[in-house]
Design a protein around this motif. Structure first.
Motif, short mmCIF file in Angstrom:
data_model
loop_
_atom_site.label_atom_id
_atom_site.label_comp_id
_atom_site.label_asym_id
_atom_site.label_seq_id
_atom_site.Cartn_x
_atom_site.Cartn_y
_atom_site.Cartn_z
N GLU A 181 78.25 41.40 -20.74
CA GLU A 181 79.38 41.10 -19.86
C GLU A 181 80.61 40.66 -20.66
OE1 GLU A 181 77.96 38.11 -17.15
OE2 GLU A 181 76.40 39.43 -16.35
N ALA A 182 80.89 41.35 -21.72
CA ALA A 182 82.02 40.98 -22.59
C ALA A 182 83.33 40.98 -21.82
CB ALA A 182 82.11 41.95 -23.76
N GLU A 183 84.22 40.09 -22.20
CA GLU A 183 85.55 40.02 -21.57
C GLU A 183 86.30 41.33 -21.72
OE1 GLU A 183 87.91 36.65 -22.67
OE2 GLU A 183 86.24 35.27 -22.36
N SER A 184 86.04 42.03 -22.82
CA SER A 184 86.70 43.31 -23.05
C SER A 184 86.09 44.45 -22.23
CB SER A 184 86.64 43.67 -24.54
OG SER A 184 85.29 43.73 -24.96
N THR B 47 79.53 50.13 -25.27
CA THR B 47 80.84 50.26 -24.63
C THR B 47 81.58 51.46 -25.23
OG1 THR B 47 81.72 48.69 -26.25
CG2 THR B 47 81.09 47.80 -24.10
N ASP B 48 82.64 51.88 -24.55
CA ASP B 48 83.47 52.96 -25.08
C ASP B 48 84.07 52.54 -26.42
OD1 ASP B 48 83.04 54.11 -22.57
OD2 ASP B 48 85.10 53.80 -21.87
N ASN B 49 84.32 53.53 -27.27
CA ASN B 49 85.10 53.25 -28.48
C ASN B 49 86.35 54.13 -28.45
OD1 ASN B 49 84.46 55.80 -29.66
ND2 ASN B 49 82.65 54.95 -30.67
N LYS B 50 87.09 54.19 -29.54
CA LYS B 50 88.35 54.94 -29.55
C LYS B 50 88.14 56.45 -29.50
CE LYS B 50 90.83 51.36 -32.03
NZ LYS B 50 91.52 50.98 -33.25
N VAL B 51 86.92 56.91 -29.79
CA VAL B 51 86.66 58.34 -29.87
C VAL B 51 85.78 58.84 -28.73
CG1 VAL B 51 85.64 60.14 -31.33
CG2 VAL B 51 86.87 58.24 -32.39
N LEU B 52 84.77 58.05 -28.37
CA LEU B 52 83.77 58.50 -27.39
C LEU B 52 83.58 57.49 -26.27
CD1 LEU B 52 81.02 59.71 -29.90
CD2 LEU B 52 82.57 61.17 -28.57
N LYS B 53 83.22 58.00 -25.12
CA LYS B 53 82.82 57.15 -24.00
C LYS B 53 81.41 56.63 -24.28
CE LYS B 53 86.39 57.73 -21.33
NZ LYS B 53 87.30 56.60 -21.16
N LYS C 161 73.93 46.94 -29.12
CA LYS C 161 74.67 48.11 -28.76
C LYS C 161 74.06 49.33 -29.43
CE LYS C 161 79.34 46.58 -27.69
NZ LYS C 161 80.74 46.73 -28.05
N THR C 162 74.09 50.42 -28.71
CA THR C 162 73.41 51.64 -29.11
C THR C 162 73.70 52.06 -30.53
OG1 THR C 162 73.37 52.42 -26.83
CG2 THR C 162 73.18 54.10 -28.55
N GLU C 163 74.98 52.22 -30.87
CA GLU C 163 75.36 52.81 -32.16
C GLU C 163 75.31 51.82 -33.32
OE1 GLU C 163 79.39 51.70 -30.32
OE2 GLU C 163 77.30 51.83 -29.76
N TYR C 164 75.08 50.58 -33.03
CA TYR C 164 75.02 49.57 -34.09
C TYR C 164 73.59 49.06 -34.26
CZ TYR C 164 80.09 49.68 -33.65
OH TYR C 164 81.40 50.09 -33.61
N CYS C 165 73.27 47.99 -33.58
CA CYS C 165 72.01 47.30 -33.80
C CYS C 165 70.79 48.08 -33.33
CB CYS C 165 72.06 45.93 -33.16
SG CYS C 165 73.44 44.96 -33.82
N GLU D 206 78.78 56.54 -22.47
CA GLU D 206 77.72 57.47 -22.05
C GLU D 206 77.51 58.56 -23.10
OE1 GLU D 206 76.27 59.81 -18.05
OE2 GLU D 206 78.43 59.40 -18.29
N GLN D 207 78.58 59.02 -23.73
CA GLN D 207 78.46 60.03 -24.79
C GLN D 207 77.74 59.45 -26.01
OE1 GLN D 207 82.77 60.74 -24.83
NE2 GLN D 207 82.32 62.93 -24.57
N ILE D 208 78.07 58.23 -26.35
CA ILE D 208 77.42 57.57 -27.49
C ILE D 208 75.93 57.45 -27.24
CG2 ILE D 208 77.27 55.41 -28.81
CD1 ILE D 208 80.32 55.04 -28.14
N ILE D 209 75.56 57.01 -26.05
CA ILE D 209 74.15 56.85 -25.70
C ILE D 209 73.43 58.20 -25.76
CG2 ILE D 209 72.57 56.25 -23.80
CD1 ILE D 209 74.83 54.16 -22.99
N ASN D 210 74.01 59.21 -25.13
CA ASN D 210 73.39 60.54 -25.13
C ASN D 210 73.27 61.11 -26.54
OD1 ASN D 210 73.10 60.52 -22.35
ND2 ASN D 210 75.03 61.59 -21.99
#
Length: 185
Positions: A18-21, A139-145, A110-114, A147-151
């Motif tokens: 539930e990050a503020e961002s 969460t979304d990053n500057k390049v991908l949503k 988070k999926t792409e990190y830890c 959901e795309q990162i997870i997939n």
């Protein structure tokens, strides 16, 4: 080979989910799915280990705490870490060895990190890994949503092997606590 499963819940902390961002993608479904996996693990008396990232927030803060929707019991182990790799600088490997685990079911943030780093490292330490496709998020990053990162990670990590151990990606409804790695050796 006798399989001994452990459930590893990575960084499902209030300050991440539930990050503020912005909340992680599909946060309600994430928590529901993790709860379902926890319930299954408890029914099967499978050890549950929670990992908390010390960099999320001060330890006394609400943001640091494991999300109350999936709160640990006193009998669950809690591992504190500072790196994306939950094994680095922690006693996680020793805890898993002490309980005889050789198959890890991994969920969390988070999926792409830890999540990614810990899955990969687990295989080099001798664990088969089941990554639960619908029980990790980001969460979304500057390049991908998000959901795309997870997939992307579900596709790339499925079948990733290191020597003898590998990662299988399965959905919550697939009886993830039952290892199927030996079916593919």
């Amino acid at each position: 080979m006798n399989e001994k499963t452990a459930l590893l819940i990575i960084d499902v902390q209030v300050g991440i989910v539930e990050a503020e961002s912005g909340h992680v993608f599909n946060s309600e479904a994430l928590l529901t799915n993790i709860n379902q996996i926890i319930s299954d693990a408890r029914l099967r008396e499978i050890p549950i280990l929670y990992v908390q990232d010390l960099d999320v927030a001060p330890q006394e803060s609400k943001e640091f705490q494991i999300h109350p929707a999936i709160a640990p019991l006193e009998s669950d182990r809690i591992i504190h870490k500072v790196a994306t790799d939950a094994f680095h600088g922690t006693n996680l490997h020793e805890e898993l060895q002490a309980i005889g685990a050789n198959h890890l079911v991994i969920v969390g943030c988070k999926t792409e990190y830890c999540v990614d780093t810990t899955c990969r490292r687990a295989t080099t330490l001798g664990y088969d890994v089941t990554l639960v496709a619908d029980a990790h998020s980001t969460t979304d990053n500057k390049v991908l949503k998000a959901e795309q990162i997870i997939n992307h990670h579900n596709a790339n990590l499925h079948g990733l092997d290191n020597i003898d151990k590998f990662i299988i990606v399965r959905k919550v409804e697939d009886s993830v606590m039952e290892p199927i790695h030996n079916n593919y050796r």
